[in-house]
Design a protein around this motif. Structure first.
Motif, short mmCIF file in Angstrom:
data_model
loop_
_atom_site.label_atom_id
_atom_site.label_comp_id
_atom_site.label_asym_id
_atom_site.label_seq_id
_atom_site.Cartn_x
_atom_site.Cartn_y
_atom_site.Cartn_z
N VAL A 101 0.74 -1.35 -0.06
CA VAL A 101 -0.12 -0.09 -0.03
C VAL A 101 0.89 1.35 0.05
O VAL A 101 0.55 2.20 -0.75
CB VAL A 101 -0.91 0.15 1.26
N TYR A 102 2.17 1.25 0.81
CA TYR A 102 2.84 2.47 0.88
C TYR A 102 3.93 2.41 -0.02
O TYR A 102 4.57 3.69 -0.30
CB TYR A 102 3.57 2.43 2.15
N MET A 103 3.89 1.68 -1.09
CA MET A 103 4.70 1.77 -2.36
C MET A 103 4.00 2.55 -3.52
O MET A 103 4.81 2.84 -4.50
CB MET A 103 5.28 0.38 -2.71
N VAL A 104 2.90 2.86 -3.56
CA VAL A 104 1.84 3.24 -4.44
C VAL A 104 1.97 4.85 -4.50
O VAL A 104 1.82 5.28 -3.21
CB VAL A 104 0.51 2.95 -4.57
N GLN A 153 -4.73 9.27 -0.20
CA GLN A 153 -3.69 9.21 -1.59
C GLN A 153 -4.37 8.97 -2.77
O GLN A 153 -4.06 8.80 -3.66
CB GLN A 153 -2.44 8.10 -1.14
N SER A 154 -5.85 8.73 -2.62
CA SER A 154 -6.58 8.29 -3.71
C SER A 154 -5.95 7.30 -4.48
O SER A 154 -6.00 7.09 -5.69
CB SER A 154 -6.87 9.54 -4.67
N ILE A 155 -5.56 6.19 -3.81
CA ILE A 155 -5.16 4.90 -4.47
C ILE A 155 -6.09 3.98 -4.95
O ILE A 155 -7.35 3.67 -4.30
CB ILE A 155 -4.09 4.26 -3.34
N TRP A 156 -6.06 3.76 -6.15
CA TRP A 156 -6.88 2.42 -6.55
C TRP A 156 -6.70 1.27 -6.28
O TRP A 156 -5.44 0.84 -6.42
CB TRP A 156 -7.16 2.77 -8.33
#
Length: 345
Positions: free
Chosen positions: A251-254, A282-285
């Motif tokens: 999760v923290y690599m995106v 972070q609006s990560i998909w």
């Protein structure tokens, strides 16, 4: 026929059993080569069927038609076939929307009898389905068998649109992770970073287009990914492994607005802790990937038999069915990338 029967977790016995039966429009396939997949390893080393044993697994199958039913006209004895493991109905709402991998009525051979055997039955619903292809005479079975693992990798990257200029992080340097690296480069990824805990696999991954390797047991993989991406993280991170911790860390690599793919399954009953606050702000998909639709199955088959991806690079060993348990240990312990099983060996 000889078959590898699972009687429980890590309890695999090679036994002689009757050849499977098939219906009038079906056929009997002589299994020439079957790939050992990470999901097979997970199934065969855990109580995957909750006591419903014995059972024969195996789904990466290529073979020769040994017999055909009286009403089978689509294939003939001697045909060399790639048999994709799942057959959609092509009629439900998911199939009609192009998502045949999510078919409501999906049928799979290894729910009945898989390919870790000398013969496998292909019932009429398989013969008359969309996912069987004839292998050209000049393409070895050991090459054609890679059509199945490629299909899911190909589908995943097509669905999330990996493209030119992106940085792609892959967590897990097994055969699927290495295939993700090669496909990402073919699609134009500028930088591919491999994260893994096994140095041998990390070294081998460099043969598949990986630019940077990170051993997450020896250094902080999250910080290293950020360092390699100017502090931002990667546009795409693909977790292709069975570790819940690896999923949590991914999760923290995106980067913000990037895409995280959960590709590899974890042991049944395991749950992954995810920082949803980080994902939210972070609006990560998040994309969970499984399988491939019928067009992607065909495109992957065509790619393999064309030689655009050199499947030979993935083969660590070819072993007889008698050595299936040894093959599992080799792959599970990172001593082999991809092991192929030849039941007739």
């Amino acid at each position: 026929m000889k078959a590898a029967l699972m009687y429980g977790a890590n309890d695999i016995r090679i036994e002689d059993i009757p050849k499977p039966e098939y219906d009038q429009e079906g056929l009997l396939l002589k299994v020439e080569v079957i790939g050992l997949c990470g999901s097979d390893i997970r199934n065969l080393t855990t109580d995957s069927r909750k006591g419903d044993y014995p059972h024969i697994y195996g789904h990466e199958v290529v073979g020769t038609v040994a017999e055909v039913g009286a009403a089978c006209t689509k294939f003939a004895v001697g045909d060399r076939l790639y048999v994709y493991p799942a057959v959609p109905c092509l009629e439900c709402e998911y199939c009609r929307a192009g998502n045949s991998h999510s078919c409501k009525n999906l049928k799979a051979y290894d729910r009945i009898q898989g390919g870790f055997a000398e013969y496998m039955a292909v019932p009429s619903w398989g013969v008359n389905g969309p996912n069987i292809y004839k292998i050209p005479d000049d393409v070895p079975f050991e090459i054609a068998v890679f059509s199945e693992p490629l299909s899911s990798v190909y589908a995943c990257q097509e669905n999330i649109d990996v493209k030119m200029g992106q940085t792609v992080v892959i967590v897990g340097a097994g055969p699927i992770g290495c295939m993700h690296a090669e496909v990402a480069k073919l699609r134009g990824a500028n930088q591919v970073i491999m994260v893994e805990i096994n140095d041998e696999r990390l070294q081998e991954s460099k043969n598949f287009g990986v630019d940077y390797t990170i051993n997450s047991l020896k250094e902080d993989a999250i910080e290293k990914v950020k360092e390699l991406t100017g502090g931002s993280g990667a546009e795409v991170v693909i977790s292709a492994n069975p570790s819940t911790k690896a999923q949590s860390d991914a999760v923290y690599m995106v980067r913000a607005n990037g895409t995280l793919v959960f590709f590899g399954g974890v042991p049944k009953g395991s749950l992954t802790e995810i920082d949803t606050n980080h994902i939210h702000y972070q609006s990560i998909w998040i994309y969970g990937h499984y399988g491939s639709n019928t067009l992607q199955v065909k495109a992957s088959f065509d790619t393999i038999i064309s030689g655009r991806i050199d499947a030979r690079k993935y083969i660590s060993k070819v072993m007889p069915l008698d050595d299936l348990f040894e093959a599992i240990q080799l792959m599970k312990n990172g001593k082999a990338n991809k092991v192929l099983i030849k039941p007739g060996m």
